[in-house]
Design a protein around this motif. Structure first.
Motif, PDB file in Angstrom:
ATOM      1  N   PRO A 323       0.795  -1.227   0.000  1.00  8.76           N
ATOM      2  CA  PRO A 323       0.000   0.000   0.000  1.00  8.76           C
ATOM      3  C   PRO A 323       0.825   1.275   0.000  1.00  8.76           C
ATOM      4  CG  PRO A 323      -0.068  -1.066   2.156  1.00  8.76           C
ATOM      5  CD  PRO A 323       0.595  -2.029   1.218  1.00  8.76           C
ATOM      6  N   GLN A 324       2.072   1.198   0.416  1.00  9.32           N
ATOM      7  CA  GLN A 324       2.920   2.396   0.449  1.00  9.32           C
ATOM      8  C   GLN A 324       4.053   2.297  -0.566  1.00  9.32           C
ATOM      9  OE1 GLN A 324       4.109   2.871   4.524  1.00  9.32           O
ATOM     10  NE2 GLN A 324       2.006   3.015   5.274  1.00  9.32           N
ATOM     11  N   GLY A 325       3.839   1.494  -1.609  1.00 11.50           N
ATOM     12  CA  GLY A 325       4.830   1.365  -2.663  1.00 11.50           C
ATOM     13  C   GLY A 325       5.906   0.340  -2.399  1.00 11.50           C
ATOM     14  N   SER A 331       8.045  -6.339   2.542  1.00 12.41           N
ATOM     15  CA  SER A 331       7.485  -5.004   2.731  1.00 12.41           C
ATOM     16  C   SER A 331       6.215  -5.061   3.567  1.00 12.41           C
ATOM     17  CB  SER A 331       7.206  -4.340   1.376  1.00 12.41           C
ATOM     18  OG  SER A 331       6.155  -5.003   0.682  1.00 12.41           O
ATOM     19  N   PHE A 332       5.425  -6.121   3.392  1.00 10.88           N
ATOM     20  CA  PHE A 332       4.250  -6.270   4.254  1.00 10.88           C
ATOM     21  C   PHE A 332       4.691  -6.591   5.682  1.00 10.88           C
ATOM     22  CE2 PHE A 332       0.635  -8.273   6.275  1.00 10.88           C
ATOM     23  CZ  PHE A 332      -0.429  -7.482   5.849  1.00 10.88           C
ATOM     24  N   GLY A 333       5.734  -7.412   5.812  1.00 13.88           N
ATOM     25  CA  GLY A 333       6.273  -7.709   7.134  1.00 13.88           C
ATOM     26  C   GLY A 333       6.736  -6.452   7.846  1.00 13.88           C
ATOM     27  N   ALA A 334       7.305  -5.503   7.093  1.00  9.14           N
ATOM     28  CA  ALA A 334       7.758  -4.247   7.699  1.00  9.14           C
ATOM     29  C   ALA A 334       6.576  -3.450   8.244  1.00  9.14           C
ATOM     30  CB  ALA A 334       8.519  -3.420   6.670  1.00  9.14           C
ATOM     31  N   THR A 400      -0.752 -10.404  -4.632  1.00 10.01           N
ATOM     32  CA  THR A 400       0.140  -9.623  -5.496  1.00 10.01           C
ATOM     33  C   THR A 400       0.045  -8.123  -5.228  1.00 10.01           C
ATOM     34  OG1 THR A 400      -1.569  -9.526  -7.214  1.00 10.01           O
ATOM     35  CG2 THR A 400       0.047 -11.319  -7.360  1.00 10.01           C
ATOM     36  N   ARG A 401      -1.089  -7.692  -4.639  1.00  5.65           N
ATOM     37  CA  ARG A 401      -1.281  -6.257  -4.403  1.00  5.65           C
ATOM     38  C   ARG A 401      -2.280  -6.075  -3.282  1.00  5.65           C
ATOM     39  NH1 ARG A 401      -4.768  -2.362  -7.590  1.00  5.65           N
ATOM     40  NH2 ARG A 401      -4.006  -0.276  -7.101  1.00  5.65           N
ATOM     41  N   SER A 402      -2.073  -5.035  -2.462  1.00  4.53           N
ATOM     42  CA  SER A 402      -3.060  -4.705  -1.426  1.00  4.53           C
ATOM     43  C   SER A 402      -3.039  -3.210  -1.161  1.00  4.53           C
ATOM     44  CB  SER A 402      -2.769  -5.472  -0.129  1.00  4.53           C
ATOM     45  OG  SER A 402      -1.600  -4.989   0.501  1.00  4.53           O
ATOM     46  N   TRP A 403      -4.183  -2.692  -0.739  1.00  7.93           N
ATOM     47  CA  TRP A 403      -4.267  -1.299  -0.343  1.00  7.93           C
ATOM     48  C   TRP A 403      -5.364  -1.174   0.714  1.00  7.93           C
ATOM     49  CZ3 TRP A 403      -6.016  -3.393  -4.770  1.00  7.93           C
ATOM     50  CH2 TRP A 403      -7.353  -3.160  -5.151  1.00  7.93           C
ATOM     51  N   THR A 404      -5.346  -0.065   1.452  1.00  2.00           N
ATOM     52  CA  THR A 404      -6.226   0.094   2.603  1.00  2.00           C
ATOM     53  C   THR A 404      -6.881   1.467   2.577  1.00  2.00           C
ATOM     54  OG1 THR A 404      -4.944  -1.421   3.981  1.00  2.00           O
ATOM     55  CG2 THR A 404      -6.303   0.181   5.138  1.00  2.00           C
TER      56      THR A 404
END
Length: 417
Positions: A323-325, A331-334, A400-404
């Motif tokens: 969601p933040q590029g 990156s999701f783990g972060a 493959t992609r997520s956003w909130t």
């Protein structure tokens, strides 16, 4: 330094993740360097080899302040107990040489009995041998039946509607525990060692029977599953037909006979800990079809709520776009690490999940205590609640992609009020 043997296993992987999250220095012992790569990327020092190598065990324990010890199962062993005793002897020598002050050993319910318990005899022998190591305090984590063992029967449950039960007792509610809970107990002991050797008897949230397990599997699979007894005299032939050695199969027959005699019972020594992971969760995770909604549910239930970041490569595609590029599973783990840094006890509840093909929409809420710095907000000690929606796109069973979408202003007002 804390040394973890079996670091990529069902319990060891949980131990490593917990220790790293707590900021501890971790030495992870793995048989396969590639499987340990994710742990190395998070800061663990890898030692590659097998616990049957006493010299490697000694090296892995050098300079350690604590250690997690397991004896990995070998269902094809020609003499399982002899092989296991050899592994324990290696631990004993390594602990003595390195003068490790504390170690956690994954033991079994029934370890107080010298005979009549099949493979559990190894736990008795190991506890006796380890207690003789001078200068080392031990935490013996005595585990009951692993919930995950039921998944060894996934094929007959799916194809024939049968859950085999060795020797009977299918209606008897017995202690069962998830591997993740055992890992948590072990990690807790390593992070806060006892002042003296202790026994920790672990139970699941509640005792369950094989009949109940079959009913849960029926609901998950959408077909009737029945708990079917394998008679005592049929246990060895049934198990050897699956590739198990006759030696190990005979020990499992003895285990079933010992259970019928009440030998696999808690001793009542030490303290008791109850786990949180339910039988429903374990069976759903192992039996449910890997549709898009179940993948997304696992992200919230396991990766976020249970801190199981080792599952990221399984659930997220290598080219995942966050969601933040951010790119890649890490990156999701972060994002999870950032959230947990500010709200260590955060728990998500999924209020609604809607799936259409490979797209999933989730309406969620969470609550957590603001104990750490979150972005620019210093800890307030307040319990924060928040609601929002997240959207996911998947390919081949991976995200493959997520956003909130959420109300950031309302969230900031809770932190700054």
């Amino acid at each position: 330094m804390l040394t973890v043997f079996g670091a990529t296993g069902n319990t060891g992987s949980v131990v490593v993740e917990r220790l790293l999250a707590a900021g501890a220095k971790v030495r992870a012992v793995v048989r396969d360097r590639d499987k340990g790569a994710a742990l190395a990327a998070k800061g663990a020092e890898l030692v590659v080899g097998d616990v049957t190598d006493a010299a490697l065990v000694a090296r892995a324990l050098e300079g350690a302040e604590g250690a997690y010890l397991i004896v990995p199962p070998d269902l094809q062993a020609r003499d399982l107990l002899a092989k296991s005793r050899s592994i324990v002897a290696g631990y004993v020598e390594g602990l003595r040489r390195a003068k490790v002050p504390h170690a956690v050993f994954l033991s079994s319910v029934g370890a107080q009995h010298e005979a009549g318990t099949g493979p559990t005899r190894l736990s008795h022998q190991a506890e006796v041998a380890l207690r003789a190591v001078g200068g080392t305090r031990f935490t013996f984590v005595r585990a009951p039946f692993f919930m995950e063992n039921l998944l060894a029967s996934a094929h007959p449950m799916r194809s024939d509607g049968v859950l085999p039960v060795l020797g009977g007792g299918e209606s008897f509610a017995m202690p069962m525990v998830a591997a993740h809970d055992l890992g948590d107990v072990a990690a807790d002991a390593l992070l806060a060692p006892p002042s003296a050797t202790e026994i920790v008897e672990v139970r699941g949230p509640r005792d369950r029977s094989f009949v109940e397990a079959a009913a849960i599997a029926s609901e998950i699979l959408g077909r009737e599953v029945t708990a079917r007894v394998v008679p005592i005299d049929a246990i060895v032939p049934a198990l050897t037909s699956t590739g198990m050695s006759e030696n190990v199969a005979s020990l499992f027959r003895e285990l079933s006979e010992g259970a019928a005699r009440g030998l696999l019972a808690y001793e009542g020594a030490g303290r008791t800990v109850r786990g949180r992971v339910t039988l429903e969760e374990v069976l759903r995770r192992g039996l449910a079809p890997s549709d898009a909604s179940s993948v997304v549910r696992r992200v919230f239930d396991e990766v976020v709520n249970q801190r199981r970041t080792e599952l990221l490569p399984e659930l997220f595609a290598a080219d995942y776009e966050g969601p933040q590029g951010g790119r890649g599973p890490a990156s999701f783990g972060a994002l999870v690490d950032t959230l947990r840094g500010g709200f260590p006890d955060i728990q998500y509840v999924l209020d609604e999940v809607i799936a259409q093909g490979d797209r999933v929409a989730v309406r969620w809420s969470w609550s957590g205590t603001h104990r750490g710095t979150f972005r620019t907000f210093a800890p307030t000690g307040r319990t924060i609640t928040h609601r929002g929606m997240s959207f996911f796109e998947l390919r081949g069973g991976r995200i493959t992609r997520s956003w909130t979408e959420l109300d950031r202003q309302a969230f900031a007002e809770q932190l700054s009020a």
